[in-house]
Scaffold this active site. Structure first.
Site, mmCIF file in Angstrom:
data_model
loop_
_atom_site.group_PDB
_atom_site.id
_atom_site.type_symbol
_atom_site.label_atom_id
_atom_site.label_comp_id
_atom_site.label_asym_id
_atom_site.label_seq_id
_atom_site.Cartn_x
_atom_site.Cartn_y
_atom_site.Cartn_z
ATOM 1 N N ARG A 93 69.706 98.752 88.994
ATOM 2 C CA ARG A 93 68.973 96.901 89.495
ATOM 3 C C ARG A 93 68.902 96.171 88.497
ATOM 4 O O ARG A 93 67.775 95.522 88.169
ATOM 5 C CB ARG A 93 67.233 98.367 89.976
ATOM 6 C CG ARG A 93 67.053 98.831 88.484
ATOM 7 C CD ARG A 93 65.566 98.928 88.442
ATOM 8 N NE ARG A 93 65.247 100.685 87.681
ATOM 9 C CZ ARG A 93 64.345 100.735 87.579
ATOM 10 N NH1 ARG A 93 63.509 100.099 87.818
ATOM 11 N NH2 ARG A 93 63.900 102.249 86.511
ATOM 12 N N GLY A 126 66.816 98.614 93.599
ATOM 13 C CA GLY A 126 67.309 97.399 92.849
ATOM 14 C C GLY A 126 66.329 96.375 91.672
ATOM 15 O O GLY A 126 66.230 95.623 91.615
ATOM 16 N N ARG A 186 76.865 102.181 76.539
ATOM 17 C CA ARG A 186 75.972 102.326 76.064
ATOM 18 C C ARG A 186 77.371 104.575 76.205
ATOM 19 O O ARG A 186 78.410 104.031 76.345
ATOM 20 C CB ARG A 186 75.280 103.145 77.730
ATOM 21 C CG ARG A 186 74.427 102.162 78.485
ATOM 22 C CD ARG A 186 75.040 102.268 79.692
ATOM 23 N NE ARG A 186 73.789 101.118 80.765
ATOM 24 C CZ ARG A 186 72.475 101.044 80.837
ATOM 25 N NH1 ARG A 186 71.897 102.088 80.490
ATOM 26 N NH2 ARG A 186 72.526 99.513 81.408
ATOM 27 N N ASP A 255 72.917 107.959 78.475
ATOM 28 C CA ASP A 255 73.099 106.432 79.501
ATOM 29 C C ASP A 255 71.633 105.459 79.144
ATOM 30 O O ASP A 255 72.291 104.468 78.810
ATOM 31 C CB ASP A 255 72.786 106.558 80.937
ATOM 32 C CG ASP A 255 71.917 107.370 81.168
ATOM 33 O OD1 ASP A 255 71.591 108.116 81.068
ATOM 34 O OD2 ASP A 255 70.724 106.570 81.984
ATOM 35 N N ASN A 256 70.684 106.289 77.909
ATOM 36 C CA ASN A 256 69.884 105.251 78.090
ATOM 37 C C ASN A 256 70.041 104.969 76.172
ATOM 38 O O ASN A 256 69.723 104.739 75.330
ATOM 39 C CB ASN A 256 68.139 105.633 77.936
ATOM 40 C CG ASN A 256 68.302 105.353 79.428
ATOM 41 O OD1 ASN A 256 68.443 104.092 79.880
ATOM 42 N ND2 ASN A 256 67.204 106.019 79.680
ATOM 43 N N ASP A 265 65.534 100.000 76.991
ATOM 44 C CA ASP A 265 64.992 100.944 78.529
ATOM 45 C C ASP A 265 63.576 101.291 78.427
ATOM 46 O O ASP A 265 63.740 102.638 78.404
ATOM 47 C CB ASP A 265 66.435 101.687 78.987
ATOM 48 C CG ASP A 265 66.447 101.958 81.009
ATOM 49 O OD1 ASP A 265 65.437 100.907 80.730
ATOM 50 O OD2 ASP A 265 67.292 102.712 81.182
HETATM 51 P P1 AMP Z 1 66.709 104.501 84.384
HETATM 52 O O1 AMP Z 1 65.649 105.346 84.921
HETATM 53 O O2 AMP Z 1 66.243 103.155 84.274
HETATM 54 O O3 AMP Z 1 67.380 104.638 83.436
HETATM 55 O O4 AMP Z 1 67.780 104.813 85.613
HETATM 56 C C1 AMP Z 1 68.930 105.509 85.715
HETATM 57 C C2 AMP Z 1 69.354 105.085 86.662
HETATM 58 O O5 AMP Z 1 69.103 105.112 88.068
HETATM 59 C C3 AMP Z 1 70.348 104.186 87.166
HETATM 60 O O6 AMP Z 1 71.372 104.088 87.366
HETATM 61 C C4 AMP Z 1 69.720 103.268 87.185
HETATM 62 O O7 AMP Z 1 70.021 101.469 87.720
HETATM 63 C C5 AMP Z 1 68.952 103.422 88.221
HETATM 64 N N1 AMP Z 1 67.977 103.345 89.425
HETATM 65 C C6 AMP Z 1 66.249 103.019 88.997
HETATM 66 N N2 AMP Z 1 65.599 102.730 89.502
HETATM 67 C C7 AMP Z 1 65.961 102.316 90.121
HETATM 68 C C8 AMP Z 1 65.587 101.613 91.446
HETATM 69 N N3 AMP Z 1 64.922 101.298 92.099
HETATM 70 N N4 AMP Z 1 67.011 101.142 92.224
HETATM 71 C C9 AMP Z 1 68.516 100.921 92.256
HETATM 72 N N5 AMP Z 1 69.031 101.584 91.062
HETATM 73 C C10 AMP Z 1 67.718 102.388 90.138
HETATM 74 MG MG MG Z 2 68.442 103.592 82.137
#
Ligand code: AMP
Ligand code: MG
Length: 470
Positions: A93, A126, A186, A255-256, A265
């Protein structure tokens, strides 16, 4: 004038292997309502002169900046999420929108959250909720004010869509956030190349990271080992910064973790109301894996995973040796960060660390709020009268506090002007505790009233301005 003399585009990410990114289309949003513009950082990167319309064009419609990426790049990576390896990650996203240099010559990225779907969206929409965007702005402003190395929130637009989320009353409002970050590389970027056994791409990535983010290591004969040791040190500093900021990130997945040691993040984070090693931020962290007291261990575990990945091209890399200094660096930085937050001059690294540990041990057993302690004792013993005239007087008079108070006597203000700044004329510290955020959000949610949000950011900045950095 669209951009000024300070603006310098530097699209270095394009030099990496093409399989590390994919050009994507930004989402088209029904509305673009500006909610936050970080003018302070915009000026530092030569974008302070953008008109409102130009700002919207670049940071809500994503028309390219001059001499920069023609199309945004969604980045590929893997990572351990709550200890489980996930090879299906990547920007789902967000994307890398532009790269530029700040006025100190550091390469900074403009990256997004909530800017549309990509091949890594895995069924997600996204998008970013407006509440999520507001929470991230507040977190980054507070962390920056506390001196933590963090991504900055650069821009936040409300985008006029209705989103559905399990963790917010839905439908809920939408937004798109632009972050300013010192790299988007990352630990999971390295893990992916290890997993796919892309040795050439790994060599190139290591050289790229050293050249652009750790140039002082360029002459070292064993780059992966030198890089790993440096990353262990910057991550130890980050772990200590979280402890002293009383910050629980919530999702310390690999990944963070940014290779530059910059924090980023911010989803389900919390600032601690009081010291509690078992305090957990994410409601889905059932085992407390990323609890406050376990953050240094979680970060170190990720550094080890980075080291394991680097063995793809350096099979003889001694990971344990390269990261051995993490603990001592953490202890040293704990002291350094503690006296910095208190606004006192160092009494020597070992004494500072002892002071930090003594104070944290006391606070873990006391009802005093974390922010209150630092507010009450800003400047050390010079604040004794202030502290004893405040609401926590009874706590500071118990026998258990004497070890902290005795140490306090060794410390003098780092700069005399601090206690005279507007921030210290307040009756209580500015915080970003959960209830404070919820109150700010409820005004926005119910009445579209942004005054509390704007005022709070100004108050946080007055805290940052009161810090005397020497
Ligand atoms: P995050 O928790 O933001 O670090 O995201 C973990 C993974 O999930 C990453 O690959 C993000 O891009 C994906 N992700 C989280 N929320 C969404 C969303 N609403 N739509 C698409 N991808 C998402
Ligand atoms: Mg993340």
């Amino acid at each position: 004038m669209p951009v000024d003399l300070h603006y310098r585009g530097r699209t270095i990410h394009r030099a990496l292997d093409e399989d590390l990114y994919e050009a994507v289309e930004p989402a088209k949003f029904p509305r673009h309502i500006l909610r936050f513009r970080n003018q302070r950082w915009a000026e530092r990167v030569g974008l302070g002169g953008l008109t409102e319309l130009e700002w919207e064009g670049h940071f809500a419609r994503f028309s390219p900046l001059p001499d920069n990426l023609e199309r945004p790049l969604a980045l590929a990576y893997h990572g351990h999420q709550f200890d489980v390896y996930n090879p299906h990650l990547g920007d789902g996203r967000g994307f890398l929108f532009a790269q530029l240099e700040d006025d100190a010559g550091r390469i900074l990225d403009l990256g997004t959250k909530g800017s549309g779907q990509t091949r890594w969206s895995r069924g997600g929409d996204g998008r970013l909720t407006l509440k999520g965007g507001v929470r991230e702005v507040l977190a980054t402003e507070m962390l920056e004010a506390l001196g933590v190395s963090t991504s900055k929130s650069f821009s936040l637009f409300e985008t006029g869509e209705a989103l559905f989320r399990g963790d917010e009353p839905s439908p809920t409002r939408s937004s798109v956030l632009v972050r300013l970050s010192h790299s988007h590389i990352r630990f999971g970027t390295f893990q992916r190349l290890f997993h796919l056994e892309h040795a050439d791409a790994m060599r190139k990535l290591v050289e790229h990271v050293v050249e652009h983010y750790f140039p002082d290591l360029q002459d070292r004969s064993d780059l992966p080992s030198a890089l790993l040791a440096r990353v262990a040190n910057v991550m130890a500093n980050l772990a200590a910064s979280y402890t002293i900021a009383g910050f629980v990130h919530g999702v310390l997945n690999s990944d963070n973790m940014n290779v530059t040691g910059e924090s980023f993040d911010y989803g389900p984070y919390r600032f601690l109301p009081k010291v509690d090693p078992s305090f957990t931020a994410a409601y889905f962290d059932h085992g407390g894996l990323y609890a406050f007291g376990r953050q240094p261990t979680a970060i170190l575990r990720n550094v080890r995973r980075l080291g394991d990945s680097l063995r793809l091209t350096s099979p003889s890399l001694a990971v344990g040796d390269a990261i051995a200094s993490f603990e001592s660096e953490y202890a040293r930085r704990l002291g350094e960060r503690f006296v910095a937050r208190l606004g006192v001059a160092s009494a020597g690294p070992e004494t500072d660390t002892h002071f930090a540990k003594t104070a944290l041990a006391f606070l873990a057993d006391s009802p005093v709020g974390y922010d209150n302690f630092y507010f009450d004792w800003a400047g050390g013993a010079a604040s004794t009268q202030r502290a004893l005239e405040g609401g926590a007087r009874a706590v500071y008079e118990v026998a258990g506090f004497s070890p902290v108070r005795d140490l306090m006597e060794l410390y003098v203000p780092r700069c005399t002007a601090m206690l005279a700044t507007p921030y210290f004329q307040r009756s209580e510290p500015v915080t970003v505790l959960y209830d404070v955020i919820e109150k700010i959000w409820s005004r926005i949610d119910r009445a579209d009233d942004w005054d509390d949000f704007d005022r709070h950011i100004a108050a946080i900045r007055s805290l940052g301005a009161a810090r005397c950095v020497v």
